[in-house]
Every structure is written in structure tokens, then in C-alpha cells.
Design a protein around this motif. Structure first.
Motif, PDB file in Angstrom:
ATOM      1  N   SER A 128       0.844  -1.205   0.000  1.00  0.00           N
ATOM      2  CA  SER A 128       0.000   0.000   0.000  1.00  0.00           C
ATOM      3  C   SER A 128       0.877   1.253   0.000  1.00  0.00           C
ATOM      4  CB  SER A 128      -0.906   0.005   1.220  1.00  0.00           C
ATOM      5  OG  SER A 128      -0.111   0.153   2.369  1.00  0.00           O
ATOM      6  N   CYS A 129       0.232   2.413  -0.129  1.00  0.00           N
ATOM      7  CA  CYS A 129       0.979   3.671  -0.187  1.00  0.00           C
ATOM      8  C   CYS A 129       1.403   4.093   1.216  1.00  0.00           C
ATOM      9  CB  CYS A 129       0.084   4.747  -0.799  1.00  0.00           C
ATOM     10  SG  CYS A 129      -1.377   5.041   0.195  1.00  0.00           S
ATOM     11  N   PHE A 130       2.356   5.039   1.254  1.00  0.00           N
ATOM     12  CA  PHE A 130       2.881   5.569   2.520  1.00  0.00           C
ATOM     13  C   PHE A 130       1.754   6.109   3.408  1.00  0.00           C
ATOM     14  CE2 PHE A 130       4.324   9.427   4.758  1.00  0.00           C
ATOM     15  CZ  PHE A 130       5.341   8.904   5.535  1.00  0.00           C
ATOM     16  N   ALA A 131       0.825   6.870   2.784  1.00  0.00           N
ATOM     17  CA  ALA A 131      -0.218   7.555   3.558  1.00  0.00           C
ATOM     18  C   ALA A 131      -1.027   6.574   4.402  1.00  0.00           C
ATOM     19  CB  ALA A 131      -1.153   8.309   2.618  1.00  0.00           C
ATOM     20  N   THR A 132      -1.477   5.492   3.785  1.00  0.00           N
ATOM     21  CA  THR A 132      -2.336   4.584   4.550  1.00  0.00           C
ATOM     22  C   THR A 132      -1.501   3.698   5.480  1.00  0.00           C
ATOM     23  OG1 THR A 132      -2.443   3.027   2.694  1.00  0.00           O
ATOM     24  CG2 THR A 132      -4.238   4.599   2.894  1.00  0.00           C
ATOM     25  N   ARG A 155     -12.527   9.024  -3.859  1.00  0.00           N
ATOM     26  CA  ARG A 155     -12.107   8.314  -5.069  1.00  0.00           C
ATOM     27  C   ARG A 155     -10.994   7.311  -4.767  1.00  0.00           C
ATOM     28  NH1 ARG A 155      -8.027  12.030  -8.592  1.00  0.00           N
ATOM     29  NH2 ARG A 155      -7.560   9.974  -9.407  1.00  0.00           N
ATOM     30  N   CYS A 156     -10.388   7.403  -3.559  1.00  0.00           N
ATOM     31  CA  CYS A 156      -9.189   6.612  -3.295  1.00  0.00           C
ATOM     32  C   CYS A 156      -9.506   5.237  -2.696  1.00  0.00           C
ATOM     33  CB  CYS A 156      -8.267   7.391  -2.356  1.00  0.00           C
ATOM     34  SG  CYS A 156      -6.934   6.364  -1.758  1.00  0.00           S
ATOM     35  N   GLY A 157      -9.137   4.192  -3.420  1.00  0.00           N
ATOM     36  CA  GLY A 157      -9.403   2.825  -2.984  1.00  0.00           C
ATOM     37  C   GLY A 157      -8.585   2.426  -1.771  1.00  0.00           C
ATOM     38  N   TRP A 158      -7.343   2.916  -1.665  1.00  0.00           N
ATOM     39  CA  TRP A 158      -6.518   2.549  -0.511  1.00  0.00           C
ATOM     40  C   TRP A 158      -7.080   3.125   0.788  1.00  0.00           C
ATOM     41  CZ3 TRP A 158      -4.023  -1.487   0.275  1.00  0.00           C
ATOM     42  CH2 TRP A 158      -3.181  -2.064  -0.679  1.00  0.00           C
ATOM     43  N   PHE A 159      -7.634   4.327   0.685  1.00  0.00           N
ATOM     44  CA  PHE A 159      -8.285   4.901   1.874  1.00  0.00           C
ATOM     45  C   PHE A 159      -9.377   3.937   2.351  1.00  0.00           C
ATOM     46  CE2 PHE A 159      -7.222   9.634   1.223  1.00  0.00           C
ATOM     47  CZ  PHE A 159      -6.440   9.686   2.354  1.00  0.00           C
ATOM     48  N   SER A 160     -10.198   3.471   1.404  1.00  0.00           N
ATOM     49  CA  SER A 160     -11.309   2.580   1.790  1.00  0.00           C
ATOM     50  C   SER A 160     -10.769   1.303   2.420  1.00  0.00           C
ATOM     51  CB  SER A 160     -12.158   2.233   0.569  1.00  0.00           C
ATOM     52  OG  SER A 160     -12.620   3.409  -0.019  1.00  0.00           O
ATOM     53  N   PHE A 299      -0.723  15.833   0.539  1.00  0.00           N
ATOM     54  CA  PHE A 299      -1.444  15.458   1.754  1.00  0.00           C
ATOM     55  C   PHE A 299      -1.426  13.962   2.035  1.00  0.00           C
ATOM     56  CE2 PHE A 299      -5.301  13.733   0.373  1.00  0.00           C
ATOM     57  CZ  PHE A 299      -6.411  14.545   0.270  1.00  0.00           C
ATOM     58  N   SER A 300      -0.927  13.181   1.085  1.00  0.00           N
ATOM     59  CA  SER A 300      -0.763  11.755   1.360  1.00  0.00           C
ATOM     60  C   SER A 300       0.666  11.417   1.760  1.00  0.00           C
ATOM     61  CB  SER A 300      -1.144  10.942   0.136  1.00  0.00           C
ATOM     62  OG  SER A 300      -2.532  11.026  -0.084  1.00  0.00           O
ATOM     63  N   GLY A 301       1.498  12.434   1.942  1.00  0.00           N
ATOM     64  CA  GLY A 301       2.856  12.200   2.421  1.00  0.00           C
ATOM     65  C   GLY A 301       3.921  12.625   1.437  1.00  0.00           C
ATOM     66  N   LYS A 378       5.840  11.810  -6.751  1.00  0.00           N
ATOM     67  CA  LYS A 378       5.272  10.529  -7.206  1.00  0.00           C
ATOM     68  C   LYS A 378       5.240   9.560  -6.037  1.00  0.00           C
ATOM     69  CE  LYS A 378       6.594   9.217 -11.732  1.00  0.00           C
ATOM     70  NZ  LYS A 378       7.793   9.041 -12.598  1.00  0.00           N
ATOM     71  N   LEU A 379       4.042   9.315  -5.531  1.00  0.00           N
ATOM     72  CA  LEU A 379       3.897   8.438  -4.366  1.00  0.00           C
ATOM     73  C   LEU A 379       3.834   6.991  -4.842  1.00  0.00           C
ATOM     74  CD1 LEU A 379       1.217  10.816  -3.042  1.00  0.00           C
ATOM     75  CD2 LEU A 379       3.169  10.225  -1.637  1.00  0.00           C
ATOM     76  N   ILE A 380       4.842   6.241  -4.453  1.00  0.00           N
ATOM     77  CA  ILE A 380       4.879   4.841  -4.886  1.00  0.00           C
ATOM     78  C   ILE A 380       3.733   4.084  -4.195  1.00  0.00           C
ATOM     79  CG2 ILE A 380       6.337   2.745  -5.033  1.00  0.00           C
ATOM     80  CD1 ILE A 380       7.531   5.211  -6.512  1.00  0.00           C
ATOM     81  N   GLY A 381       3.031   3.288  -4.941  1.00  0.00           N
ATOM     82  CA  GLY A 381       1.915   2.523  -4.362  1.00  0.00           C
ATOM     83  C   GLY A 381       0.593   3.270  -4.467  1.00  0.00           C
ATOM     84  N   CYS A 382       0.647   4.547  -4.917  1.00  0.00           N
ATOM     85  CA  CYS A 382      -0.593   5.330  -5.024  1.00  0.00           C
ATOM     86  C   CYS A 382      -1.283   4.981  -6.351  1.00  0.00           C
ATOM     87  CB  CYS A 382      -0.296   6.819  -4.967  1.00  0.00           C
ATOM     88  SG  CYS A 382      -1.740   7.828  -5.338  1.00  0.00           S
ATOM     89  N   THR A 383      -2.453   4.419  -6.220  1.00  0.00           N
ATOM     90  CA  THR A 383      -3.160   4.004  -7.430  1.00  0.00           C
ATOM     91  C   THR A 383      -4.200   5.047  -7.836  1.00  0.00           C
ATOM     92  OG1 THR A 383      -4.584   2.801  -5.931  1.00  0.00           O
ATOM     93  CG2 THR A 383      -2.909   1.517  -7.078  1.00  0.00           C
ATOM     94  N   SER A 384      -4.275   6.115  -7.047  1.00  0.00           N
ATOM     95  CA  SER A 384      -5.337   7.081  -7.275  1.00  0.00           C
ATOM     96  C   SER A 384      -4.821   8.386  -7.894  1.00  0.00           C
ATOM     97  CB  SER A 384      -6.027   7.325  -5.924  1.00  0.00           C
ATOM     98  OG  SER A 384      -6.977   8.294  -6.034  1.00  0.00           O
ATOM     99  N   ILE A 385      -3.904   9.080  -7.191  1.00  0.00           N
ATOM    100  CA  ILE A 385      -3.494  10.413  -7.650  1.00  0.00           C
ATOM    101  C   ILE A 385      -2.229  10.372  -8.508  1.00  0.00           C
ATOM    102  CG2 ILE A 385      -2.693  12.666  -6.841  1.00  0.00           C
ATOM    103  CD1 ILE A 385      -4.553  12.532  -4.566  1.00  0.00           C
ATOM    104  N   THR A 386      -1.275   9.523  -8.125  1.00  0.00           N
ATOM    105  CA  THR A 386      -0.013   9.496  -8.882  1.00  0.00           C
ATOM    106  C   THR A 386      -0.222   9.249 -10.380  1.00  0.00           C
ATOM    107  OG1 THR A 386       1.325   9.007  -6.963  1.00  0.00           O
ATOM    108  CG2 THR A 386       2.238   8.316  -9.066  1.00  0.00           C
TER     109      THR A 386
HETATM  110  S1  SF4 Z   1      -4.471   9.174  -2.898  1.00  0.00           S
HETATM  111 FE1  SF4 Z   1      -2.782   7.755  -3.334  1.00  0.00          FE
HETATM  112  S2  SF4 Z   1      -1.254   8.180  -1.725  1.00  0.00           S
HETATM  113 FE2  SF4 Z   1      -3.207   9.081  -1.056  1.00  0.00          FE
HETATM  114  S3  SF4 Z   1      -4.151   7.497   0.213  1.00  0.00           S
HETATM  115 FE3  SF4 Z   1      -4.936   7.234  -1.878  1.00  0.00          FE
HETATM  116  S4  SF4 Z   1      -3.561   5.717  -2.849  1.00  0.00           S
HETATM  117 FE4  SF4 Z   1      -2.564   6.511  -0.990  1.00  0.00          FE
END
Ligand code: SF4
Length: 432
Positions: A128-132, A155-160, A299-301, A378-386
Motif C-alpha cells: 500500500s501507499c505511505f499515507a495509509t 475516489r481513493c481505494g486505498w483509503f477505503s 497530503f498523502s505524504g 510521485k507516491l509509490i503505491g498510489c493508485t489514485s493520484i499518482t
Molecule cells: S491518494 Fe494515493 S497516496 Fe493518497 S491514500 Fe490514496 S492511494 Fe494513498
């Protein structure tokens, strides 16, 4: 670039720092006063939590900080000397001030590293991404203290996924935010927020009245106004109120504190209003020759050493995601206050609802603040914003604003490479 210790001894600035570092003490107080703790990692819904009489907490703020001892000593001294004598006090207190300067982000970053390790210990999804990861690593240790966690459907699946995993240990209140401002979406949002209100009322046993919510929103609007004003100083770079390093520290402090309003909305507002008044009387620092660099998304790190790196390279880093996503816009206080709150949630989510929109939001900020360069984080693991990277790069190139991308996965990874890359970028901007 020399550090002016006096600027860190502005009493309201010190007070905000001190409160930032005192989460453990605040939690003990909330428990004594039987105010349930409500966890949050996004700056959404906080006014509702206050209106219900609960206490919001951003778990990343919890931890043991050496800086608190230093700050406490310094604040006592400034109180004794009086704010008008802060200048004289500053010279006497220079060692502490420098300690605070060096420790604020260092200590916060140390905490982040620990939370990252905790996420590994708790077997949180390593991909997963750093933020979560840090959200999970920082929240789970406090599962006995946090009674409810605000969870948002974005919109962010990792947040969910993060909220779903957390729900095994801390009850979550899930509120979905639609990707549209159409009438049916507004109606849906109203139902969602009404459910959240019920949940908070059940938790505290208090009713959220229109008046109690309006009162908190008015305080929060003042906070948003001050925050915007501080960011907008950069529009007149020939009269900045703080040196670039102090300014970057302040921006970093605000972006973290904005998530839970430091758990004390009135205190936060009071000190921020005072700080802006004090800064307005200090507007005499010329930033000519200091490249202003916007970094998005943050804001995700992001690498926590970035402000320090940019400072050493003679630039000024702007981390202002909340401005881009409309989160610093005031909430209407006339009429139906709950519907106004719903509109605020919808508008802020709709500013990053898809890649085309988020790219436009970032570009608007870059142009509004007349930045000299843009860094894409570029947030590695971010499937939403990156994945917005390619589109954003093309749009920025069409404007002629210098652009660079950097990778971010774990704190402290590839620092030397990062410094070299940024040094070349800043050199290029300075030559232009
Ligand atoms: S937007 Fe990207 S970096 Fe932020 S929580 Fe979602 S997947 Fe992680």
C-alpha cells in the motif's frame, strides 16, 4: 541562509507549536472530562465532532516529543518577559529557539518513521501507499483510546481499504462523498452527513444543534481565512513576514494541525488570528532570488526532509494541497447549516475527483501563486493520484513553468539522489 531566532519566538507561533506537541497531555484531559476521542486522518467533519462535544484527534500528532520541554521553557520565559520584550528574550533564549527550529520537523519525522515500522509490525498491506501505512501504524496503537474513527468514501481505494482494516479494531463512521454536485448527489450527501451526526450524537449523548454547528463553523472559517492569508503572502515575495525556513516550518505546522484543529478549535483560532496580526506587522523580508517551488500532491505524504533540503538549496517550498482542493474556502453560515456543510464536502472532493480535475486544481494554484517551479511528488503505491502524473506534466510543460518529478516511498530513501536532483533543478531555475 541564517536563521533568525526571534521569528520563532513570536508567542502565538510558540503556542501553536506547544499545543501541537501536547497531544498526550490533551488526551489525558479529555479522558478526565469524559470527552470521547474521535480519530481522523482527513480534515473533514471536524466541526461536527466539536459540535457533538467529542474531541477530534489526528493520531500522527500523538507521541513523545523532546521539543515540548524546550517549548515549555521558552514560552514561560516569553510570558515572564512579556510579548513586547520578546526581542530581548530572543537573544537570551537563542539556544532553545534553535533547538525548537531543529527539532520540530525532526521529531515529527521520527514519529512518522516509528509509525511506518508499526504498520509493518501490524502486518498492514506492504504494497500500500505511505499515507495509509502510517495512518494504520499511528491509529492502531491507540485503539483503546479512540472510540470512533471518521471514515470517508472518496475516489481513493486505498483509503477505503485502510478504513476497512481499521474497523476490525476501532469502530468507524463511514460517510460516502459522491463525485458530483448534481441535486441527487447533494441529497445523498445530506443523508450521509445526517447519519454521521446521529452516530456522533449517540457517542456523546449530546445533540448537534444548528447553533452549536454554526458556532464551530464560524471558528473554523476564521482558521481557513488565516491559513489562506499566510499562503497568499507568497504573492508579494518582496514583503514576506518570515525567513523562508520559518515560513516553510509554519506551512508544515499548519498543514498537519489543520487535520484536527489541534483538538482545540477556539485556541487554534485565537492563536492563528494573533499570529496573522503579528506577521502583518513584520512584512519586510525580500524573497527576490529565492525560487518558490510548489510541491503536489502532498497530503498523502512526502519526504519529511524536503523543507530542510530546499532551504539548504536556497529555495522556498510550498505545500498547499488544501488550497488546491478548496478546503480553505469558507463554509456558508446563513440558511441550512447542515446543507452548507454538505456542499463544502462535495466541493472539496470534487476538486480532486478525477485526474483531469485534480490537474486543473494544481495548475490553478501554481498560476495563482506565481511559482517558479513545480515538483511532482510521485507516491509509490498510489493508485489514485499518482497516475495523474503524465497529464499534469504535459499541462505544466505547455505553461513553461519548470517541472520535475521525485519519487517517494519510505522516509529517508535515496536522500542523496533526491538532493542532487533538486540541486540541479534549482540551479536551472536560478539561471533563467
Ligand atoms: S491518494 Fe494515493 S497516496 Fe493518497 S491514500 Fe490514496 S492511494 Fe494513498
Amino acid at each position: 541562509m541564517s536563521i533568525d531566532a526571534e521569528e520563532f519566538l513570536i508567542p502565538s507561533f510558540l503556542n501553536l507549536n506547544l499545543k501541537f506537541f501536547s497531544a498526550e497531555k490533551q488526551i489525558r484531559k479529555f479522558r478526565r472530562h469524559k470527552r470521547p476521542l474521535v480519530g481522523t486522518i482527513l480534515p473533514l467533519g471536524v466541526e461536527l465532532v466539536f459540535a457533538a462535544g467529542a474531541a477530534p484527534i489526528f493520531p500522527l500528532r500523538i507521541g513523545k516529543f523532546e521539543a515540548e520541554k524546550l517549548l515549555r521553557g521558552t514560552r514561560l520565559a516569553t510570558n515572564i518577559l512579556g510579548s513586547s520584550l520578546v526581542g530581548a528574550g530572543a537573544r537570551m533564549l537563542q539556544p532553545q529557539a534553535e533547538g525548537i527550529i531543529n527539532q520540530f520537523l525532526t521529531e515529527y519525522n521520527k514519529n512518522l518513521c516509528e509509525y511506518e515500522n508499526k504498520a509493518d509490525e501490524f502486518n498492514y498491506y506492504p504494497e500500500s501507499c505511505f499515507a495509509t501505512r502510517i495512518a494504520y501504524g499511528s491509529s492502531l496503537p491507540y485503539r483503546d483510546l479512540i472510540k470512533l474513527f471518521l471514515a470517508w468514501g472518496t475516489r481513493c481505494g486505498w483509503f477505503s481499504q485502510f478504513y476497512a482494516a481499521l474497523n476490525d479494531s476501532i469502530p468507524i463512521a463511514f460517510t460516502d462523498i459522491p463525485n458530483s454536485m448534481a441535486p441527487h448527489a447533494r441529497e445523498f450527501m445530506y443523508e450521509e452527513v445526517s447519519q454521521l451526526i446521529n452516530r456522533l450524537e449517540q457517542l456523546t449523548g449530546n445533540r448537534i444543534t444548528d447553533e452549536s454547528l454554526r458556532e464551530k463553523i464560524l471558528l473554523a472559517n476564521d482558521i481557513r481565512k488565516c491559513y489562506r492569508e499566510i499562503i497568499y503572502y507568497i504573492k508579494t515575495p518582496n514583503e514576506m513576514p518570515l525567513s523562508p525556513y520559518a515560513y516553510m516550518q509554519l506551512i508544515a505546522l499548519l498543514s498537519i494541525s489543520f487535520v484536527d484543529f489541534l483538538s482545540v478549535i477556539k485556541y487554534f483560532r485565537k492563536n492563528l488570528v494573533k499570529l496573522v496580526q503579528e506577521l502583518n506587522n513584520r512584512r519586510n523580508i525580500d524573497y527576490s532570488g529565492v525560487p518558490k517551488l510548489l510541491i503536489v500532491p502532498v497530503f498523502s505524504g512526502s519526504e519529511p526532509d524536503l523543507p530542510q533540503i530546499i532551504r539548504d538549496l536556497g529555495g522556498c517550498l510550498l505545500q498547499v494541497d488544501y488550497l488546491s482542493y478548496g478546503m480553505l474556502e469558507p463554509i456558508k453560515t446563513e440558511g441550512d447549516i447542515i446543507r452548507n456543510y454538505c456542499d463544502y464536502l462535495l466541493k472539496s472532493h470534487n476538486a480532486w475527483k478525477d485526474n483531469k480535475t485534480i490537474v486543473t486544481s494544481w495548475l490553478k494554484t501554481a498560476q495563482e501563486l506565481k511559482v517558479d517551479g513545480i515538483i511532482f511528488n510521485k507516491l509509490i503505491g498510489c493508485t489514485s493520484i499518482t497516475p495523474a502524473y503524465r497529464l499534469f506534466k504535459d499541462r505544466v510543460q505547455a505553461t513553461g513553468i519548470p517541472f520535475i518529478d521525485i519519487d517517494f516511498n519510505r522516509i529517508g530513501e535515496n536522500l542523496a539522489q533526491l538532493k542532487n536532483k533538486l540541486a540541479s533543478f534549482i540551479e536551472l531555475i536560478k539561471k533563467d
